[in-house]
Design a protein around this motif. Structure first.
Motif, mmCIF file in Angstrom:
data_model
loop_
_atom_site.group_PDB
_atom_site.id
_atom_site.type_symbol
_atom_site.label_atom_id
_atom_site.label_comp_id
_atom_site.label_asym_id
_atom_site.label_seq_id
_atom_site.Cartn_x
_atom_site.Cartn_y
_atom_site.Cartn_z
ATOM 1 N N LYS A 14 -4.073 8.978 6.951
ATOM 2 C CA LYS A 14 -3.979 9.988 6.007
ATOM 3 C C LYS A 14 -3.656 8.839 4.933
ATOM 4 O O LYS A 14 -3.611 9.559 3.784
ATOM 5 N N TRP A 15 -3.357 7.688 4.995
ATOM 6 C CA TRP A 15 -3.243 6.918 3.725
ATOM 7 C C TRP A 15 -4.473 6.402 3.080
ATOM 8 O O TRP A 15 -4.322 6.035 1.812
ATOM 9 N N TRP A 35 -3.457 -0.402 5.671
ATOM 10 C CA TRP A 35 -2.031 -0.623 5.540
ATOM 11 C C TRP A 35 -1.530 -2.068 5.972
ATOM 12 O O TRP A 35 -2.478 -2.672 6.606
ATOM 13 N N GLY A 53 4.831 9.036 10.103
ATOM 14 C CA GLY A 53 3.748 7.912 10.742
ATOM 15 C C GLY A 53 4.648 6.587 10.204
ATOM 16 O O GLY A 53 4.072 5.969 9.624
ATOM 17 N N PRO A 56 0.797 -1.082 0.127
ATOM 18 C CA PRO A 56 0.047 0.031 -0.035
ATOM 19 C C PRO A 56 1.040 1.109 0.005
ATOM 20 O O PRO A 56 1.894 1.277 0.563
ATOM 21 N N TRP A 57 0.258 2.220 -0.691
ATOM 22 C CA TRP A 57 0.865 3.454 -0.760
ATOM 23 C C TRP A 57 -0.085 4.762 -0.240
ATOM 24 O O TRP A 57 -1.233 4.443 -0.365
ATOM 25 N N PRO A 58 0.372 5.854 0.247
ATOM 26 C CA PRO A 58 -0.395 6.785 0.568
ATOM 27 C C PRO A 58 -1.306 7.013 -0.582
ATOM 28 O O PRO A 58 -0.921 7.330 -1.831
ATOM 29 N N LEU A 59 -2.444 7.034 -0.234
ATOM 30 C CA LEU A 59 -3.795 7.126 -1.247
ATOM 31 C C LEU A 59 -4.890 8.218 -1.161
ATOM 32 O O LEU A 59 -5.203 8.391 0.176
ATOM 33 N N CYS A 60 -5.027 8.955 -2.088
ATOM 34 C CA CYS A 60 -6.025 10.217 -1.563
ATOM 35 C C CYS A 60 -7.025 10.132 -2.652
ATOM 36 O O CYS A 60 -6.950 9.475 -4.006
ATOM 37 N N SER A 61 -8.479 10.731 -2.433
ATOM 38 C CA SER A 61 -9.372 10.817 -3.266
ATOM 39 C C SER A 61 -9.035 11.954 -4.383
ATOM 40 O O SER A 61 -8.147 12.774 -3.879
ATOM 41 N N CYS A 99 -6.217 14.716 8.434
ATOM 42 C CA CYS A 99 -5.448 13.455 7.907
ATOM 43 C C CYS A 99 -5.840 12.160 8.660
ATOM 44 O O CYS A 99 -5.425 11.315 7.875
ATOM 45 N N ALA A 100 -6.659 12.242 9.704
ATOM 46 C CA ALA A 100 -6.863 10.785 10.103
ATOM 47 C C ALA A 100 -5.999 9.618 9.756
ATOM 48 O O ALA A 100 -4.717 9.814 9.999
#
Lengths: 268, 268
Positions: free
Chosen positions: A182-183, A187, A234, A87-92, A179-180
């Motif tokens: 943030k990913w 994870w 993190g 997994p990698w940081p993911l955003c909408s 960011c809760a």
């Protein structure tokens, strides 16, 4: 903000898609197009689909590698389907708009990277990105046309830019600052607990002393900056183990070198 | 929510656009397509551009008037350029998503109406709508491709439906769960550009080989994990310099130790 954002298309095979992407960009006020090693050429079909945005095609830059395309960018966001191995940081797309706005506010250029029609970006390409964006699609039919993906992303960039303008005009511009987790993806390891982190920082500090990079008598801000850097990331438990393994290997080499130094064996 | 939303295309002249609209709809989980007195027929071009969404074309309904198309809908939203003679309630695509969610929650069907490629909806047609939606475009190049407009609107419908689901699941459905510049303060250094980061990763890799932690022949996932860790942090220029300074110091010690090793001087 929009003039600091570039659209990067990797190995695009259909010239019509390049034209349609150019039109989508211009509609949303984004003008920098970079083609990485395109399979398609800019032909009549591209110009027809660009429909009045052909100056974006005229001024587009063609490069041979993704590295070259994004070399000047502080924020590189790659479009991705779900389900990568690691997994990698993911955003909408919306969060991505907020991220881009922030990056531009801090004087960074931004690249949005789109992969091949057939199979998107490779893992290697995705690993060059600071974050990934996933356009939330119907799980049963998730493959977006590339120009449609460019349209959605450019739309969110424009919405974010307009919010930013309203904010400057004194209105509320709340949008995804938090960011809760943030990913945005599940994870693979839990976050390292505080105690483990502290032991890691102690280990890091000792190692820096061993290699002669940190003088314990005049530490300056070194440890503070390193703490800030690692803490905002993190670190997960696996990453802490990995980093401690690296530090142990560093210390072994440093010990050999320092013993030699002490015994004066490395004169000349 | 999405199964209560229909897309209505009025007098569409290009069959490829109908196909591309169908694909955009299916990607976002919307399946009801209504064509009002279409000029184009559903031909091979439509099917190619639908690219796997041809069942939406198969099941689309063709009617002769807009009234007929929206007869069962409690909320009819027409897409509009700015500057109509008589002002009409106007919403952004995002507000439109919220409006549609509310309408569906109250057991209404929703229609999103898109006009002709050349000149949109007539005033008479717009006046049959409860509200108008304007997709915020570049004022100098405001004419969106109709399939691109369908894409943006269906995307906002899907985003609204997903927010609604999260809200029902009792989670926070705040738009920005993710990332922004997660630091929330003015930073002291700019983000390192992509090229500098790549050079840092090369340096890191060489250093790990030097200390014997990374075997270039069986690298496993080490560099991938390190990339992920540092890339999600967003390293600033100062941090990259600092890290490279540390790596240089590590390499100096490693070189001394490795030279000794090679020369067999550290036996015992």
């Amino acid at each position: 903000m929009l003039d600091q954002i570039k659209i990067v298309l990797v190995n695009t095979t259909n010239s019509g898609n390049i034209g349609a992407a150019a039109r989508a960009m211009k509609n949303m006020g984004i003008t920098q197009l970079v083609l990485v090693d395109p399979i398609a050429v800019i032909d009549g079909d591209a110009i027809v689909r660009a429909s009045g945005a052909s100056e974006i095609l005229d001024s587009c830059i063609i490069v041979s590698s993704l590295d070259e395309a994004v070399a000047d960018c502080g924020l590189v966001i790659g479009t991705s389907a779900r389900g990568r191995h690691i997994p990698w940081p993911l955003c909408s797309p919306r969060e991505c708009g907020a991220k881009a706005r922030q990056a531009v506010a801090n004087n960074n250029s931004v690249a949005l990277v789109f992969g091949r029609e057939s199979r998107g970006l490779t893992n290697e390409e995705l690993h060059k990105c600071n974050a990934h964006v996933h356009i939330p699609t119907n799980p049963d039919f998730s493959s977006l046309n590339i120009a449609a993906a460019v349209q959605v992303m450019c739309y969110e960039m424009r919405m974010s830019a307009l919010e930013s303008e309203s904010a400057e005009a004194g209105e509320s511009a709340e949008a995804g600052e938090g960011c809760a987790n943030k990913w945005g993806v599940e994870w693979d390891y839990e976050l390292a607990p505080h105690g483990d982190l502290e032991r890691f920082f102690d280990h890091l500090k000792d190692s820096l002393v061993d290699i002669g990079f940190l003088d314990p008598n005049t530490p300056k801000q070194l440890m503070t900056r390193l703490r800030r850097m690692f803490q905002r990331t993190g670190l997960d438990t696996m990453e802490v183990s990995m980093m401690r393994g690296i530090l142990a290997a560093v210390q072994r080499k440093a010990k050999v070198a320092n013993d030699i130094d002490k015994n004066g064996k490395n004169e000349g």
